[in-house]
Design a protein around this motif. Sequence first.
Motif, PDB file in Angstrom:
ATOM      1  N   MET A   1       0.836  -1.202   0.000  1.00 33.07           N
ATOM      2  CA  MET A   1       0.000   0.000   0.000  1.00 33.07           C
ATOM      3  C   MET A   1       0.867   1.246   0.000  1.00 33.07           C
ATOM      4  O   MET A   1       2.056   1.190   0.350  1.00 33.07           O
ATOM      5  CB  MET A   1      -0.913  -0.010   1.228  1.00 33.07           C
ATOM      6  CG  MET A   1      -1.926  -1.147   1.203  1.00 33.07           C
ATOM      7  SD  MET A   1      -3.189  -0.953   2.451  1.00 33.07           S
ATOM      8  CE  MET A   1      -4.163   0.365   1.769  1.00 33.07           C
ATOM      9  N   GLY A   2       0.228   2.329  -0.333  1.00 36.92           N
ATOM     10  CA  GLY A   2       0.965   3.594  -0.337  1.00 36.92           C
ATOM     11  C   GLY A   2       0.350   4.545  -1.340  1.00 36.92           C
ATOM     12  O   GLY A   2      -0.415   4.117  -2.222  1.00 36.92           O
ATOM     13  N   PRO A   3       0.685   5.817  -1.226  1.00 33.06           N
ATOM     14  CA  PRO A   3       0.134   6.796  -2.171  1.00 33.06           C
ATOM     15  C   PRO A   3       0.704   6.600  -3.574  1.00 33.06           C
ATOM     16  O   PRO A   3       1.685   5.878  -3.756  1.00 33.06           O
ATOM     17  CB  PRO A   3       0.570   8.144  -1.584  1.00 33.06           C
ATOM     18  CG  PRO A   3       1.738   7.824  -0.730  1.00 33.06           C
ATOM     19  CD  PRO A   3       1.565   6.433  -0.241  1.00 33.06           C
ATOM     20  N   SER A   4       0.074   7.277  -4.529  1.00 30.64           N
ATOM     21  CA  SER A   4       0.577   7.202  -5.913  1.00 30.64           C
ATOM     22  C   SER A   4       2.019   7.698  -5.968  1.00 30.64           C
ATOM     23  O   SER A   4       2.357   8.700  -5.314  1.00 30.64           O
ATOM     24  CB  SER A   4      -0.278   8.079  -6.834  1.00 30.64           C
ATOM     25  OG  SER A   4      -1.569   7.551  -6.927  1.00 30.64           O
TER      26      SER A   4
ATOM     27  N   SER B   1       4.573   6.134  -4.814  1.00 23.99           N
ATOM     28  CA  SER B   1       5.366   5.690  -3.655  1.00 23.99           C
ATOM     29  C   SER B   1       6.331   4.562  -4.021  1.00 23.99           C
ATOM     30  O   SER B   1       7.213   4.227  -3.246  1.00 23.99           O
ATOM     31  CB  SER B   1       4.435   5.223  -2.529  1.00 23.99           C
ATOM     32  OG  SER B   1       3.637   4.147  -2.989  1.00 23.99           O
TER      33      SER B   1
ATOM     34  N   LYS C   1       5.266   1.365  -5.112  1.00 26.03           N
ATOM     35  CA  LYS C   1       4.759   0.010  -4.858  1.00 26.03           C
ATOM     36  C   LYS C   1       4.641  -0.810  -6.154  1.00 26.03           C
ATOM     37  O   LYS C   1       5.007  -2.000  -6.173  1.00 26.03           O
ATOM     38  CB  LYS C   1       3.415   0.057  -4.119  1.00 26.03           C
ATOM     39  CG  LYS C   1       2.339   0.909  -4.770  1.00 26.03           C
ATOM     40  CD  LYS C   1       1.175   1.132  -3.819  1.00 26.03           C
ATOM     41  CE  LYS C   1       0.032   1.835  -4.537  1.00 26.03           C
ATOM     42  NZ  LYS C   1       0.389   3.167  -5.079  1.00 26.03           N
TER      43      LYS C   1
ATOM     44  N   GLU D   1      -3.363  -3.771  -8.406  1.00 28.85           N
ATOM     45  CA  GLU D   1      -4.690  -3.196  -8.201  1.00 28.85           C
ATOM     46  C   GLU D   1      -5.769  -4.003  -8.930  1.00 28.85           C
ATOM     47  O   GLU D   1      -6.471  -3.480  -9.797  1.00 28.85           O
ATOM     48  CB  GLU D   1      -4.720  -1.744  -8.664  1.00 28.85           C
ATOM     49  CG  GLU D   1      -3.642  -0.922  -7.960  1.00 28.85           C
ATOM     50  CD  GLU D   1      -3.987   0.546  -7.859  1.00 28.85           C
ATOM     51  OE1 GLU D   1      -5.174   0.848  -7.644  1.00 28.85           O
ATOM     52  OE2 GLU D   1      -3.066   1.360  -7.998  1.00 28.85           O
TER      53      GLU D   1
ATOM     54  N   HIS E   1      -4.778   0.413  -3.268  1.00 30.82           N
ATOM     55  CA  HIS E   1      -4.979   1.652  -2.515  1.00 30.82           C
ATOM     56  C   HIS E   1      -6.041   1.456  -1.444  1.00 30.82           C
ATOM     57  O   HIS E   1      -6.218   2.284  -0.565  1.00 30.82           O
ATOM     58  CB  HIS E   1      -5.506   2.755  -3.454  1.00 30.82           C
ATOM     59  CG  HIS E   1      -4.451   3.387  -4.277  1.00 30.82           C
ATOM     60  ND1 HIS E   1      -4.313   3.140  -5.628  1.00 30.82           N
ATOM     61  CD2 HIS E   1      -3.470   4.271  -3.957  1.00 30.82           C
ATOM     62  CE1 HIS E   1      -3.305   3.842  -6.094  1.00 30.82           C
ATOM     63  NE2 HIS E   1      -2.777   4.540  -5.099  1.00 30.82           N
ATOM     64  N   ASP E   2      -6.767   0.365  -1.603  1.00 29.98           N
ATOM     65  CA  ASP E   2      -7.994   0.182  -0.835  1.00 29.98           C
ATOM     66  C   ASP E   2      -7.726  -0.595   0.456  1.00 29.98           C
ATOM     67  O   ASP E   2      -7.379  -1.777   0.423  1.00 29.98           O
ATOM     68  CB  ASP E   2      -8.986  -0.573  -1.734  1.00 29.98           C
ATOM     69  CG  ASP E   2     -10.319  -0.780  -1.061  1.00 29.98           C
ATOM     70  OD1 ASP E   2     -10.508  -0.289   0.067  1.00 29.98           O
ATOM     71  OD2 ASP E   2     -11.172  -1.459  -1.660  1.00 29.98           O
TER      72      ASP E   2
ATOM     73  N   HIS F   1       3.616  -0.739   3.839  1.00 28.94           N
ATOM     74  CA  HIS F   1       3.368   0.578   3.241  1.00 28.94           C
ATOM     75  C   HIS F   1       4.668   1.147   2.682  1.00 28.94           C
ATOM     76  O   HIS F   1       5.722   0.986   3.281  1.00 28.94           O
ATOM     77  CB  HIS F   1       2.816   1.531   4.298  1.00 28.94           C
ATOM     78  CG  HIS F   1       1.421   1.185   4.708  1.00 28.94           C
ATOM     79  ND1 HIS F   1       0.307   1.902   4.336  1.00 28.94           N
ATOM     80  CD2 HIS F   1       0.964   0.152   5.469  1.00 28.94           C
ATOM     81  CE1 HIS F   1      -0.773   1.336   4.845  1.00 28.94           C
ATOM     82  NE2 HIS F   1      -0.400   0.262   5.549  1.00 28.94           N
TER      83      HIS F   1
ATOM     84  N   GLU G   1       6.360   4.766   1.081  1.00 28.72           N
ATOM     85  CA  GLU G   1       6.221   6.210   0.881  1.00 28.72           C
ATOM     86  C   GLU G   1       7.537   6.730   0.336  1.00 28.72           C
ATOM     87  O   GLU G   1       8.610   6.454   0.911  1.00 28.72           O
ATOM     88  CB  GLU G   1       5.907   6.904   2.209  1.00 28.72           C
ATOM     89  CG  GLU G   1       4.458   7.395   2.267  1.00 28.72           C
ATOM     90  CD  GLU G   1       4.169   8.171   3.539  1.00 28.72           C
ATOM     91  OE1 GLU G   1       3.326   7.683   4.298  1.00 28.72           O
ATOM     92  OE2 GLU G   1       4.798   9.225   3.744  1.00 28.72           O
ATOM     93  N   LYS G   2       7.457   7.436  -0.751  1.00 23.18           N
ATOM     94  CA  LYS G   2       8.643   8.008  -1.399  1.00 23.18           C
ATOM     95  C   LYS G   2       9.743   6.965  -1.588  1.00 23.18           C
ATOM     96  O   LYS G   2      10.935   7.224  -1.354  1.00 23.18           O
ATOM     97  CB  LYS G   2       9.171   9.186  -0.583  1.00 23.18           C
ATOM     98  CG  LYS G   2       8.202  10.351  -0.571  1.00 23.18           C
ATOM     99  CD  LYS G   2       8.722  11.489   0.264  1.00 23.18           C
ATOM    100  CE  LYS G   2       7.705  12.624   0.301  1.00 23.18           C
ATOM    101  NZ  LYS G   2       8.066  13.679   1.230  1.00 23.18           N
TER     102      LYS G   2
END
Lengths: 242, 380
Positions: A58-61, A63, A65, A188, A221-222, A234, A236-237
Amino acid sequence: MDTIAAPAVGHPLASSASSEIVVAVRDLSKIYRQGEINVTALNNISLDIHKAEFLTLMGPSGSGKSTLLHIIAGIDRPTKGECHVQGVDVTRLNESQLADWRNQNVGFVFQTFNLIPVLTAFENVELPLLLTKLPSRRRKEQVKVALDLVGLSARGHHLPKQLSGGQEQRVAIARALVTDPSLIVADEPTGNLDSVSANEVLGILQALCRDAGKTVIMVTHDPKAAAFGTRSIHLEKGELVE
Amino acid sequence: MTTLGFIAKNALRNKRRAILSVGSVAASLFLFIILQVGVRELTLPVEDVGSASRVIARNRISLGQLLPAKQKPTIERIPGVEVVSPFTWFGGKFRGEEVMFAQFAVDPDAFLKISVDAHIPAEQAQAFTADRRACIVGKDTAAKYKLKVGDRMMIEGTYWPFDLELHVAGIYSGTPDDRNIFFNHKYLDEASGGGGQVGTWWIKVRSPEEVGPVTSAIDKAFMNTSAEVRAETERAFQLGFISMWGNIKTLISAISSVVVFTLILVSASTMSMAIRERFRELAVLKALGFRRRELFGFILAESFGLSALGAMLGVGGCWALLTFVPATTLTGNFFPTLEVTPRMLGLGSLVAAALGIISSLAPAISVARMSVVEGLKTLD
């Protein structure tokens, strides 16, 4: 083929699913060049994934993944680091070796299903088997088993456009399964599905993990989708976060 | 499902485009083969069983310059010469129109000995030799103008300043070109006011081995005279005519090249477009384990298949047309031997094969260079 070192006991990311490590990522970095700028997609990632684990990334766009998933699946290459999958360092395989390796070891499930529109569901599932030396009769048997597993044996003669989104994704899962790979990667897979279809698809992936001992890595993302997994990490960056 | 089945489904996924692609290849190859047939028709020397031992002697300056009739005894005395006939082109209109058959004035007795290929009933041959105004007509011309023995033919002079009034003494067949009309040279001499001149000499040599020495001897015999001659074999003479078509041959060859080049551009563009639309699918195939060479094989087979189908329709259609339809008759016998030769079939197939390979190169290279991730991203 390289072999990996035994997993470090007590590693913070170690899973309880099984003691056997299927994927071992070590100091993995991926830097993209965009014009004059270097973009770090992954920054020194280390990670172990165990057999029969259902890992969600998971993680923001942006990131990293999907990049991590692609490198583990052997469709992208890191800038540095190692990625051992079942003892094979996929970063050291050439194009042709990687293609063979993917065919035998990895099943892909994409967000947009990516079925071939001119082929029936049955033929789509049979597609990866064309690369094997299996006789036609044996191929058909395996396709039937795979379609049975996703509950679509009655829809084999349908074209993708004659199926619902959920059914298309189940056909895609059958295609991912048909070569009996140890690793299934899903980028996804529920992104284009309604909640009912999404639950069906996630249930199938969960069952594959639980009942068939497949290792599943899913990008999502869910959080609801992530709840189907046995472990969630998770990013991130480009870095793993707790 | 088989690999071939997969390729066929991909090739025919956009049926309209596939039909148009095959149609354009078929039409272009049809045109290409027709042009080849045309070139062959224009440049094919007429050959028959007697041509190996026949010689034609013409004025060294040009074919348009006449020769003195008094040369005949000199030629007849040359060792190896069997028979000599004057052979003069008349070039007239029949029934008020330009015609596709030539009219030649000959010595009937000598002609029948030289033209061993012409089949003509004995009584008709006799009638031809007996009457100065008699002529014999090739069976194709007789059929076209519904001429029969005993009919009158008025030939209107266009090159010679007088008309001919002939009557049909016989109808011949069996020569490579059964269109021409032959009449008595004495009639031409009379009509032209005394004669004394011939267009060319048509000579039968005893054996093919003596043709070389005879042609040299004829040339030498009239060297440094007011009418030097050039003697050559019938085949060489015909090739001399063919050389006059040189520019047309070059033109047709240039048109053929343009047809092929354009066809390659169109096919390459169509294939590139077809593959570009399927980049995501090809990326998926790569992800599933298909290697570059397999994807190249798919693209090549698809391109090759469409070209082969086009070739079957275009080249095969041309062959069928010229084999089963009386095309020679439809052209008023202007083209007497229209045919698609095995060499042309091979050439058409070769062009189609090259087309299939060249058209697949650019898309195959771009697919080979494409990474799976980029392929999936680009079209997502």
